[in-house]
Design a protein around this motif. Structure first.
Motif, PDB file in Angstrom:
ATOM      1  N   PHE A  15      10.254   4.389   5.910  1.00  0.00           N
ATOM      2  CA  PHE A  15      11.264   3.382   5.552  1.00  0.00           C
ATOM      3  C   PHE A  15      11.472   3.364   4.036  1.00  0.00           C
ATOM      4  CE2 PHE A  15      11.138  -1.055   3.849  1.00  0.00           C
ATOM      5  CZ  PHE A  15      12.506  -1.292   3.876  1.00  0.00           C
ATOM      6  N   LEU A  16      10.384   3.307   3.277  1.00  0.00           N
ATOM      7  CA  LEU A  16      10.480   3.282   1.818  1.00  0.00           C
ATOM      8  C   LEU A  16      11.109   4.561   1.273  1.00  0.00           C
ATOM      9  CD1 LEU A  16       7.062   1.617   0.940  1.00  0.00           C
ATOM     10  CD2 LEU A  16       9.344   0.594   0.724  1.00  0.00           C
ATOM     11  N   LYS A  17      10.799   5.701   1.889  1.00  0.00           N
ATOM     12  CA  LYS A  17      11.432   6.959   1.454  1.00  0.00           C
ATOM     13  C   LYS A  17      12.936   6.892   1.655  1.00  0.00           C
ATOM     14  CE  LYS A  17       7.624  10.179   2.262  1.00  0.00           C
ATOM     15  NZ  LYS A  17       7.168  11.283   3.126  1.00  0.00           N
ATOM     16  N   HIS A  18      13.365   6.456   2.852  1.00  0.00           N
ATOM     17  CA  HIS A  18      14.803   6.414   3.142  1.00  0.00           C
ATOM     18  C   HIS A  18      15.521   5.381   2.286  1.00  0.00           C
ATOM     19  CE1 HIS A  18      15.393   9.221   6.488  1.00  0.00           C
ATOM     20  NE2 HIS A  18      14.095   9.045   6.660  1.00  0.00           N
ATOM     21  N   ALA A  19      14.875   4.256   2.018  1.00  0.00           N
ATOM     22  CA  ALA A  19      15.526   3.203   1.237  1.00  0.00           C
ATOM     23  C   ALA A  19      15.470   3.468  -0.264  1.00  0.00           C
ATOM     24  CB  ALA A  19      14.887   1.851   1.551  1.00  0.00           C
ATOM     25  N   LEU A  20      14.343   4.011  -0.760  1.00  0.00           N
ATOM     26  CA  LEU A  20      14.136   4.054  -2.209  1.00  0.00           C
ATOM     27  C   LEU A  20      13.967   5.448  -2.815  1.00  0.00           C
ATOM     28  CD1 LEU A  20      11.597   1.092  -2.508  1.00  0.00           C
ATOM     29  CD2 LEU A  20      14.101   1.012  -2.582  1.00  0.00           C
ATOM     30  N   ALA A  71      18.984   2.587  -5.494  1.00  0.00           N
ATOM     31  CA  ALA A  71      18.448   1.463  -4.719  1.00  0.00           C
ATOM     32  C   ALA A  71      17.054   1.089  -5.211  1.00  0.00           C
ATOM     33  CB  ALA A  71      18.431   1.806  -3.236  1.00  0.00           C
ATOM     34  N   HIS A  72      16.264   2.085  -5.600  1.00  0.00           N
ATOM     35  CA  HIS A  72      14.936   1.791  -6.137  1.00  0.00           C
ATOM     36  C   HIS A  72      15.056   0.986  -7.431  1.00  0.00           C
ATOM     37  CE1 HIS A  72      10.747   3.225  -7.588  1.00  0.00           C
ATOM     38  NE2 HIS A  72      10.675   2.067  -6.985  1.00  0.00           N
ATOM     39  N   ALA A  73      15.956   1.366  -8.294  1.00  0.00           N
ATOM     40  CA  ALA A  73      16.152   0.616  -9.537  1.00  0.00           C
ATOM     41  C   ALA A  73      16.647  -0.797  -9.234  1.00  0.00           C
ATOM     42  CB  ALA A  73      17.145   1.349 -10.441  1.00  0.00           C
ATOM     43  N   ALA A  74      17.554  -0.929  -8.271  1.00  0.00           N
ATOM     44  CA  ALA A  74      18.127  -2.239  -7.946  1.00  0.00           C
ATOM     45  C   ALA A  74      17.114  -3.170  -7.290  1.00  0.00           C
ATOM     46  CB  ALA A  74      19.348  -2.060  -7.046  1.00  0.00           C
ATOM     47  N   VAL A  75      16.278  -2.637  -6.398  1.00  0.00           N
ATOM     48  CA  VAL A  75      15.322  -3.510  -5.703  1.00  0.00           C
ATOM     49  C   VAL A  75      14.334  -4.119  -6.684  1.00  0.00           C
ATOM     50  CG1 VAL A  75      13.478  -1.877  -5.048  1.00  0.00           C
ATOM     51  CG2 VAL A  75      14.053  -3.759  -3.515  1.00  0.00           C
ATOM     52  N   ARG A  82       0.835  -1.213   0.000  1.00  0.00           N
ATOM     53  CA  ARG A  82       0.000   0.000   0.000  1.00  0.00           C
ATOM     54  C   ARG A  82       0.867   1.258   0.000  1.00  0.00           C
ATOM     55  NH1 ARG A  82      -3.254  -1.519   3.914  1.00  0.00           N
ATOM     56  NH2 ARG A  82      -2.056  -0.692   5.652  1.00  0.00           N
ATOM     57  N   GLN A  83       1.893   1.280   0.829  1.00  0.00           N
ATOM     58  CA  GLN A  83       2.740   2.468   0.923  1.00  0.00           C
ATOM     59  C   GLN A  83       3.635   2.610  -0.312  1.00  0.00           C
ATOM     60  OE1 GLN A  83       2.143   4.879   2.948  1.00  0.00           O
ATOM     61  NE2 GLN A  83       0.518   3.578   3.773  1.00  0.00           N
ATOM     62  N   TYR A  84       4.090   1.507  -0.866  1.00  0.00           N
ATOM     63  CA  TYR A  84       4.859   1.559  -2.105  1.00  0.00           C
ATOM     64  C   TYR A  84       3.999   2.151  -3.218  1.00  0.00           C
ATOM     65  CZ  TYR A  84       8.021  -0.037  -5.815  1.00  0.00           C
ATOM     66  OH  TYR A  84       8.886  -0.094  -6.886  1.00  0.00           O
ATOM     67  N   GLU A  85       2.775   1.676  -3.327  1.00  0.00           N
ATOM     68  CA  GLU A  85       1.868   2.199  -4.351  1.00  0.00           C
ATOM     69  C   GLU A  85       1.588   3.689  -4.136  1.00  0.00           C
ATOM     70  OE1 GLU A  85      -2.212   0.861  -6.599  1.00  0.00           O
ATOM     71  OE2 GLU A  85      -2.089   0.507  -4.442  1.00  0.00           O
ATOM     72  N   ALA A  86       1.440   4.103  -2.887  1.00  0.00           N
ATOM     73  CA  ALA A  86       1.198   5.518  -2.598  1.00  0.00           C
ATOM     74  C   ALA A  86       2.383   6.385  -3.035  1.00  0.00           C
ATOM     75  CB  ALA A  86       0.927   5.713  -1.101  1.00  0.00           C
ATOM     76  N   LEU A  87       3.597   5.877  -2.878  1.00  0.00           N
ATOM     77  CA  LEU A  87       4.792   6.649  -3.242  1.00  0.00           C
ATOM     78  C   LEU A  87       5.118   6.596  -4.730  1.00  0.00           C
ATOM     79  CD1 LEU A  87       7.161   5.710  -0.279  1.00  0.00           C
ATOM     80  CD2 LEU A  87       6.240   7.974  -0.769  1.00  0.00           C
ATOM     81  N   PHE A  88       4.895   5.428  -5.358  1.00  0.00           N
ATOM     82  CA  PHE A  88       5.381   5.223  -6.721  1.00  0.00           C
ATOM     83  C   PHE A  88       4.284   5.015  -7.756  1.00  0.00           C
ATOM     84  CE2 PHE A  88       8.784   3.686  -3.847  1.00  0.00           C
ATOM     85  CZ  PHE A  88       9.709   4.665  -4.141  1.00  0.00           C
ATOM     86  N   GLY A  89       3.021   4.963  -7.324  1.00  0.00           N
ATOM     87  CA  GLY A  89       1.908   4.860  -8.259  1.00  0.00           C
ATOM     88  C   GLY A  89       1.673   3.484  -8.848  1.00  0.00           C
TER      89      GLY A  89
END
Length: 167
Positions: free
Chosen positions: A113-118, A124-128, A20-27
């Protein structure tokens, strides 16, 4: 926030919150290889939000999904809590006390967490997204000037390998 007495949420709930939070940040929803790495990382770093502690006034804070540190040294101000961490050196780990960020809900902690990591680490976002553990750990460490994690070991490569093993 009230303490949950060290009870980690179920994996199905953690998966739903992260998606849910990933979708909120990245669509978009994360693909399974990315979600699997993010679940492993957030469980190890923050126990899916169970990482918490008390501020200087005795208030309990938790829901930290990524061992996200605040910018403050103890005594820890409102919204943060004190815990021990360590930094790697050529001669071993050096422990220190620091303030970590507290959150009001699991969704708040997972999003940060997702903001700090990605978000703050585009590589890191591309790599994950590839699901490649080593590529992700390397991107999170970056050039070492402001890594997501400190790791363990005397060298950059040893520190990255320690995070690969952790994930």
């Amino acid at each position: 926030a009230l303490p949950r007495s060290g009870v980690m949420i179920p994996a199905s709930e953690a998966r739903a919150i992260l998606a849910r939070q990933y979708e909120a940040l990245f669509g978009t929803l994360p693909a399974w290889p990315a979600l699997r790495l993010l679940l492993a990382q957030s469980r190890g770093e923050g126990g899916w939000g169970d990482f918490g502690g008390h501020d200087a006034e005795g208030r309990y804070w938790e829901f930290n999904w990524g061992a996200v540190q605040s910018k403050h040294a103890p005594p820890c101000p409102f919204g943060t809590f004190e815990r021990q961490d360590s930094r790697p050196t050529a001669n071993g780990q050096v422990p220190f006390q620091w303030c970590f960020q507290g959150y009001l809900t699991n969704d708040d902690g997972a999003r940060d967490f997702l903001k700090h990591a990605l978000v703050y680490r585009k590589a890191a976002h591309a790599a994950v997204k590839t699901g490649d553990v080593r590529a992700y750990a390397k991107a999170l460490y970056g050039d070492g000037s402001a890594p997501y994690y400190g790791g363990f070991g005397a060298t950059r490569e040893a520190r990255i390998q320690s995070y690969v093993d952790f994930l």
